[in-house]
Write a protein that holds these residues in place. Structure first.
Motif, short mmCIF file in Angstrom:
data_model
loop_
_atom_site.label_atom_id
_atom_site.label_comp_id
_atom_site.label_asym_id
_atom_site.label_seq_id
_atom_site.Cartn_x
_atom_site.Cartn_y
_atom_site.Cartn_z
N MET A 1 0.85 -1.19 0.00
CA MET A 1 0.00 0.00 0.00
C MET A 1 0.89 1.24 0.00
N ARG B 1 -2.62 1.91 -6.62
CA ARG B 1 -2.95 0.57 -7.12
C ARG B 1 -4.44 0.40 -7.42
N ARG C 1 -16.56 3.42 -9.51
CA ARG C 1 -17.69 2.93 -8.74
C ARG C 1 -17.69 3.44 -7.30
N THR D 1 -21.80 3.68 -10.45
CA THR D 1 -21.84 2.22 -10.35
C THR D 1 -22.42 1.55 -11.61
N GLY E 1 -17.19 -7.55 -14.14
CA GLY E 1 -17.72 -8.89 -14.35
C GLY E 1 -16.66 -9.97 -14.20
N CYS E 2 -15.45 -9.69 -14.67
CA CYS E 2 -14.43 -10.75 -14.64
C CYS E 2 -13.13 -10.27 -14.02
N GLU E 3 -12.94 -8.97 -13.98
CA GLU E 3 -11.75 -8.37 -13.39
C GLU E 3 -10.45 -8.82 -14.05
N PHE F 1 -27.14 -3.51 -8.35
CA PHE F 1 -26.69 -4.87 -8.11
C PHE F 1 -26.04 -4.91 -6.72
N ALA G 1 -23.12 -5.45 -5.73
CA ALA G 1 -21.85 -4.74 -5.59
C ALA G 1 -22.05 -3.22 -5.62
N ASP G 2 -23.26 -2.77 -5.97
CA ASP G 2 -23.54 -1.33 -5.98
C ASP G 2 -24.08 -0.85 -4.64
N PRO H 1 -3.20 -3.74 8.46
CA PRO H 1 -3.96 -2.49 8.52
C PRO H 1 -5.40 -2.66 8.02
N TYR I 1 -9.71 -4.17 -0.71
CA TYR I 1 -8.27 -4.19 -0.95
C TYR I 1 -7.53 -4.61 0.32
N ALA I 2 -7.92 -4.02 1.46
CA ALA I 2 -7.27 -4.35 2.73
C ALA I 2 -7.53 -5.81 3.10
N ASP J 1 -5.30 -7.97 1.01
CA ASP J 1 -3.92 -7.87 1.49
C ASP J 1 -3.71 -8.84 2.66
N CYS K 1 -21.03 -12.11 -10.62
CA CYS K 1 -20.73 -13.20 -9.69
C CYS K 1 -21.71 -13.13 -8.52
N GLU L 1 -18.17 -11.86 -4.52
CA GLU L 1 -17.35 -12.92 -5.11
C GLU L 1 -16.62 -12.36 -6.33
N ASP L 2 -15.34 -12.64 -6.45
CA ASP L 2 -14.68 -12.22 -7.70
C ASP L 2 -14.70 -13.39 -8.68
N ARG L 3 -14.34 -13.10 -9.91
CA ARG L 3 -14.47 -14.12 -10.95
C ARG L 3 -13.57 -15.32 -10.67
N PHE M 1 -14.97 -19.08 -10.57
CA PHE M 1 -14.40 -20.20 -11.32
C PHE M 1 -14.02 -21.34 -10.37
#
Lengths: 162, 596
Positions: free
Chosen positions: A1, A23, A31, A37, A42-44, B27, B29-30, B63, B129-130, B133, B208, B288-290, B294
């Motif tokens: 970070m 980053r 968003r 938003t 969708g897939c990142e 959605f 995530a929004d 952190p 993000y944290a 990490d 997802c 959930e991320d892609r 998967f």
């Protein structure tokens, strides 16, 4: 970070400024930091196309760019397509009329990708439309109505221009 | 639909489009909640292993981290609750010979991991993000065990056992039959045996999964937002896990970016996130991320069918036997749902008087298996249609003609299939002309004879032109009811809430049409919400096939089912087999009648 940095850019014609970690992905910045938003992750990893935006006039994937890379850039997101009066963009209207969306999750990326393509080819054939929107994945529609909508939208845009 | 002169059946532009076209959809995530924390998971990289140690000390000190929790940590505050996953309709259990074990998946693995991607620990932090990490700072030691990846091998003697307490990998079995298959098969002039494998599928919606939860300390109640197809099921399990009455758990599905079955059951995250929100006193969200999708969102299909068919010289099928195995992966989240769908749909449009179907559900170290588009039905159709083709080829008959000869005729309707559906009700085909449907399909390709000629010509020119025929009769969701609450406020605004969740089917438009037909005009202002109802009078309470239920069964369900007075909700009950007009229902609702 590392320490947050300033990102200044123009989004949908409006100057915007926010601080974020270097980053931070552009899609997350749009968003979370700008509250836009409509651009979906969708897939990142740059495959599904749901996060497609216009970056200095060209289609780009916001999930594989850092926000800092957009410093000074001019972006258009799905929120910037309709007129401020609420009138839908001809392409949005065509999507509505041709039932070109179901769940709507890919729709922002689909609209932006199609718009980007119509700039270089205002009068595409069905095959050309299919090739152009192959950059965006939709799991609901089977694409048929999207192709119809892009064709109809292109025509409406040509009429509006004429 | 042509049955009404009202709005139902008329093509309308969708009400949900404007927000989706302008980036205004919401959605999971929004969804931003005040002081919201973000969860990320530490997941197994092995298919089968004993967990030796989980060290979260560095992760917990990173952190922005609010909580780091392993499966072992979770055992104390949240001991495993008895099975809430498997719910077999009482009538079905009395009619179908069956045996099901249903090991309950812990919210975080604590003794073993049983598939790649199974969650071992969770980190909750100020940002995603944290949290990610901190995930990277966790140390997990796993002792690998042999992985079972083949359903037949899983059921063989000496196989590595996945759920030690059960001492078997056979998680479930049932058989359903009619007629005297053994005797008829034995004296059939011809018979064939074939094995069919239907490989795994993954649904892969563009959105997802995701879940967010908010705990209200004052009332000790929890609100869950989940990108789910089954809000009532989430509520029921969350209430059980949290030890709360259902009335203090509410579950909502916002705009959901595709489901296709993979969001059609309750996942551990749906329950863990509300637990974390309650424990931490702050809203928690997990998206959930892609990569995770998967890795570990449910798959479907993966069935192995051993089919035997007895038939006569004309290709009439006299008896059919199908013994099949479902590879359900490490857990069996929807119990008998998928295999029984397969059994109930096997004979499709064909009249087969002697039938014996047996199913076995085998645990393996693959990702759990649940519903995907059709949820067991396409596997049945594949097996049936392949075997019909083989019957035709063995007799050198036209496959289309063999199909026609075996079809239930229009004059045989209503046709009793002779086995129960998955709600335990007898399957009765009420109407239809399948031979005519087949004839129309063949006509559309210019007739089967003409096509065969083209095929021969193409073959001479070195081209292999194929003709595949698939015939399909589908029972949709279970029912025969669907609930909704309809409220009208003094300004005339109509509010409809239903447990039927939309993932793109346009339910907001559909329900507006239904409600409009009650009031004879499209309401100017209308609000639709997919959420749990105060009283669970909804098929989607039980049905994982909620995606399809209201659309295909009959769109007039909410009006016929539970309408309410403006001032207080009073469900009326009706008999689905006695159609009454929508206008009659409005009258009943307003007069407070209990209905026919």
């Amino acid at each position: 970070m590392s320490e947050p940095v300033d990102v200044r850019l123009t989004v949908n014609g409006q100057p915007r400024r926010a601080r974020c970690e270097p980053r931070k992905l552009l899609v997350d910045f749009l968003r979370e930091d700008l509250g836009l938003t409509g651009t979906h992750a969708g897939c990142e990893h740059g495959i599904c196309g749901a996060c497609t935006i216009l970056y200095n006039g060209e289609a780009a994937r916001a999930c594989i760019m850092f926000a800092v890379q957009a410093d000074g850039a001019e972006l258009v997101t799905v929120e910037g397509l309709a007129e401020s009066s609420g009138t839908l963009h001809p392409l949005q209207q065509a999507f509505h009329e041709h039932h070109a969306l179901q769940c709507g999750f890919c729709t922002p990326g689909m609209l932006i990708t199609a718009l980007d393509y119509l700039k270089i080819n205002p009068s595409p054939s069905e095959d050309e439309i299919r090739e152009a929107i192959s950059a965006v994945l939709c799991r609901c529609t089977g694409y048929i109505n999207i192709v119809k909508a892009v064709k109809a939208g292109a025509e409406a845009m040509r009429v509006a221009k004429a | 639909m042509s049955e009404t002169r009202g709005l139902v059946g008329r093509p309308l532009l969708r009400r949900e489009d404007r927000r989706q076209l302008t980036g205004g959809g919401q959605f999971i995530a929004d969804l931003e909640l005040p002081r919201m924390l973000h969860a990320a998971f530490i997941r197994s990289e092995l298919a089968h292993a004993r967990i030796r140690s989980v060290d979260l000390s560095q992760a917990a000190a990173a952190p922005g981290v609010a909580l780091a929790l392993s499966g072992a940590d979770l055992l104390r505050p949240l001991p495993p609750v008895p099975d809430t996953q498997l719910s077999l309709p009482g009538k079905w259990t009395s009619l179908v010979q069956h045996e099901f074990h249903n090991p309950q998946q812990p919210l975080l693995a604590h003794d073993k991991v049983r598939h790649v991607g199974e969650a071992i620990a969770v980190i909750v932090a100020e940002s995603r993000y944290a949290a990610e990490d901190a995930v990277a700072l966790a140390t997990v030691e796993l002792d690998p065990l042999p992985a079972v990846v083949d359903a037949e091998a899983a059921l063989a003697a000496g196989a590595t056992i996945i759920h030690d307490a059960l001492k078997t990998n056979l998680l479930g079995a049932f058989s359903v039959a009619k007629g005297d298959t053994d005797a008829v098969m034995a004296r059939a002039p011809h018979s064939l045996q074939r094995r069919f494998h239907h490989h795994r599928y993954a649904a892969m919606p563009i959105e997802c999964r995701g879940v967010a939860a908010l705990h209200d300390q004052r009332t000790d109640s929890v609100t869950i937002w989940s990108a789910t197809q089954v809000v009532h099921w989430v509520r029921r399990e969350a209430a059980a896990i949290l030890g709360l009455p259902e009335a203090r758990v509410r579950c909502l599905a916002l705009d959901v970016g595709g489901g296709f079955g993979v969001k059609g059951h309750v996942y551990p995250e749906d329950l863990l996130v509300p637990f974390l929100a309650r424990r931490l006193g702050r809203p928690v969200r997990w998206i959930e991320d892609r990569h995770e999708h998967f890795l570990c969102s449910a798959h479907s299909r993966d069935q192995l069918h051993d089919v035997e068919v007895g038939f006569d010289d004309d290709g009439h099928i006299l008896a059919l036997r199908d013994d099949f195995i479902v590879d359900c992966g490490a857990w069996n989240p929807i119990g008998a749902g998928v295999p029984y769908n397969t059994a109930a749909h096997l004979t499709g449009p064909y009249k087969i008087e002697h039938l014996a179907v047996s199913a076995r559900t085998a645990a393996t170290n693959k990702v759990p298996n649940s519903a995907y588009r059709g949820a067991g039905r396409p596997e049945a159709v594949f097996a049936m249609e392949r075997i019909i083709d083989m019957v035709a080829w063995s007799l050198r008959l036209e496959p289309a003609e063999v199909r026609r000869r075996n079809m239930i005729r229009a004059d045989e309707m209503p046709y009793r299939a002779g086995i129960p559906y998955r709600d335990g009700e007898p399957i009765v085909y009420d109407s239809g002309d399948y031979p005519d449907g087949l004839a129309q399909a063949l006509e559309a390709i210019g007739g089967v004879d003409a096509f065969r000629r083209r095929q021969r010509q193409a073959r001479q020119a070195g081209r292999h032109l194929g003709l595949g025929i698939g015939c399909y009769v589908e029972g949709t969701g279970v029912g025969p009811f669907e609930g909704a609450t309809v409220r009208i406020d003094p300004s005339g605004k109509v509010y409809v809430a239903s447990g039927a969740c939309a993932q793109g089917q346009g339910m907001e438009t559909i329900f507006a049409q239904v409600v409009a037909d009650c009031g004879k005009s499209l309401p100017r202002t209308f609000s639709f919400l997919s959420q749990t109802l105060p009283r669970s009078r909804s098929a989607s309470v039980r049905s994982p096939a909620a995606a399809r239920l209201p659309c295909r069964q009959r769109s007039t369900r909410p009006a016929r089912g539970c309408a309410g007075k403006p001032s207080r909700s009073r469900p009326i009950c009706w008999n689905a087999h006695r159609p009454i007009s929508n206008c009659a229902i409005v009258g009943l609702a307003w007069s407070g009648s209990r209905g026919p």
